[in-house]
Design an enzyme around this catalytic site. Sequence first.
Site, short mmCIF file in Angstrom:
data_model
loop_
_atom_site.label_atom_id
_atom_site.label_comp_id
_atom_site.label_asym_id
_atom_site.label_seq_id
_atom_site.Cartn_x
_atom_site.Cartn_y
_atom_site.Cartn_z
N TYR A 34 -14.19 -1.86 8.95
CA TYR A 34 -12.85 -1.31 9.19
C TYR A 34 -12.42 -1.55 10.63
O TYR A 34 -11.30 -2.01 10.89
CB TYR A 34 -12.86 0.18 8.88
CG TYR A 34 -11.51 0.85 8.99
CD1 TYR A 34 -10.58 0.73 7.97
CD2 TYR A 34 -11.18 1.60 10.11
CE1 TYR A 34 -9.33 1.33 8.07
CE2 TYR A 34 -9.94 2.22 10.22
CZ TYR A 34 -9.02 2.08 9.20
OH TYR A 34 -7.79 2.68 9.31
N ILE A 48 -5.32 11.10 10.19
CA ILE A 48 -4.27 11.80 9.46
C ILE A 48 -4.87 12.28 8.15
O ILE A 48 -5.48 11.51 7.42
CB ILE A 48 -3.07 10.87 9.19
CG1 ILE A 48 -2.44 10.43 10.52
CG2 ILE A 48 -2.04 11.56 8.31
CD1 ILE A 48 -1.31 9.46 10.38
N SER A 73 -4.70 1.04 13.49
CA SER A 73 -5.48 2.29 13.54
C SER A 73 -5.94 2.52 14.97
O SER A 73 -5.96 1.59 15.78
CB SER A 73 -6.71 2.16 12.62
OG SER A 73 -7.61 3.22 12.80
N GLY A 111 0.81 -1.22 0.00
CA GLY A 111 0.00 0.00 0.00
C GLY A 111 0.84 1.26 0.00
O GLY A 111 0.44 2.28 0.57
N ALA A 141 -13.56 -3.80 12.77
CA ALA A 141 -13.36 -5.23 12.99
C ALA A 141 -12.03 -5.71 12.41
O ALA A 141 -11.31 -6.49 13.04
CB ALA A 141 -14.52 -6.02 12.39
N ASP A 165 -1.87 -7.43 -5.52
CA ASP A 165 -3.18 -7.43 -4.87
C ASP A 165 -3.05 -8.34 -3.66
O ASP A 165 -2.95 -9.57 -3.80
CB ASP A 165 -4.23 -7.95 -5.84
CG ASP A 165 -5.65 -7.88 -5.29
OD1 ASP A 165 -5.81 -7.91 -4.05
OD2 ASP A 165 -6.61 -7.84 -6.09
N VAL A 166 -3.01 -7.77 -2.48
CA VAL A 166 -2.69 -8.55 -1.27
C VAL A 166 -3.76 -9.57 -0.92
O VAL A 166 -3.55 -10.41 -0.04
CB VAL A 166 -2.44 -7.62 -0.06
CG1 VAL A 166 -1.22 -6.74 -0.31
CG2 VAL A 166 -3.67 -6.79 0.27
N ASN A 216 0.85 -2.18 5.19
CA ASN A 216 0.17 -0.89 5.18
C ASN A 216 -1.04 -0.88 4.26
O ASN A 216 -1.89 0.01 4.37
CB ASN A 216 1.16 0.21 4.75
CG ASN A 216 0.50 1.57 4.64
OD1 ASN A 216 0.06 2.14 5.63
ND2 ASN A 216 0.40 2.08 3.42
N LYS A 242 -9.29 -3.95 11.88
CA LYS A 242 -8.13 -3.43 12.61
C LYS A 242 -8.02 -4.06 14.00
O LYS A 242 -6.90 -4.28 14.49
CB LYS A 242 -8.22 -1.91 12.69
CG LYS A 242 -8.10 -1.22 11.34
CD LYS A 242 -6.79 -1.56 10.62
CE LYS A 242 -6.62 -0.77 9.34
NZ LYS A 242 -5.34 -1.06 8.65
#
Length: 277
Positions: A173, A206, A160, A13, A175, A79-80, A106, A177
């Site tokens: 998101y 950020i 995060s 990323g 869940a 593509d992870v 990332n 993280k």
Amino acid sequence: MYNIAGKTAVITGSGKRNAIGEAIAVKLASEGCNIVISDIGITKGEQFSEEHVGTTKEMEAIVADIEKMGVKAIAVACDVRLEDQVQNLIAKAKEAFGNVDILVNNAGIGYIMEPFESFKEESWDAVLDVNLKGAFLCSKHAAQQMIKQGNGGCIVNIASQAAKSGFPFAAAYTASKHGMIGLTRSNAVELGAHKIRVNAVCPNHITTGLGHWQNKFFSDKMGLDYDKYLQSIVDKNPLKRTGLVEDIAKAVAFLASDQADYITGEAMNVTGGEEYH
């Protein structure tokens, strides 16, 4: 300062300009690391639009800038979510530089936000597949390579504040993280025998390109003027500012270095005191 010169860092990323991944790459390059810039490379429908993904052209431009710093760098599209592409990413890093010493997970989706009662299954799958499955696959194959090398290594997961606290419209998101912290802790325990340290960094808001999108989304949801919403973020922060990409990059460099050689399994808050558990 950090004694990581000559090591090879793979950063997923990292192909988007003015974003966290690029800042991490630049910081590690400034410390003498060889750098593997990686991002999805191409758009893939509405969920992976050009606004949010790093294209091959962007990756190559970042590589060119990093090479001007006197270190070596390559770009590898990945593509992870796809294991064969992750295997290729690690293989290309080894082929170019001989070793894989540092992995920074990332790659992530922070731009799919929906009310929970109408959260779409395909949205959930996209977020969990990139944010959590992607970190699993990259960690797995990087660890395999590090174990073969026999010299240990370091994995840093970019989590995060949402790995510690809940946020509206961000069920997937949050869940993902929270899950990343579980992955960090489990991997730290299991991989410690191979001298592979695994830690996470937990930033708060950020204002990158993604952060700007989030600002617009949440200011609209809260019925606030954009600037007033941004000021509300500053007001609740003990250090009275929003985070910078450089704040995250410095934390990653520390965790990747021998300065942190007795630190593993940690989820480090980098939030100006906003998150403290």
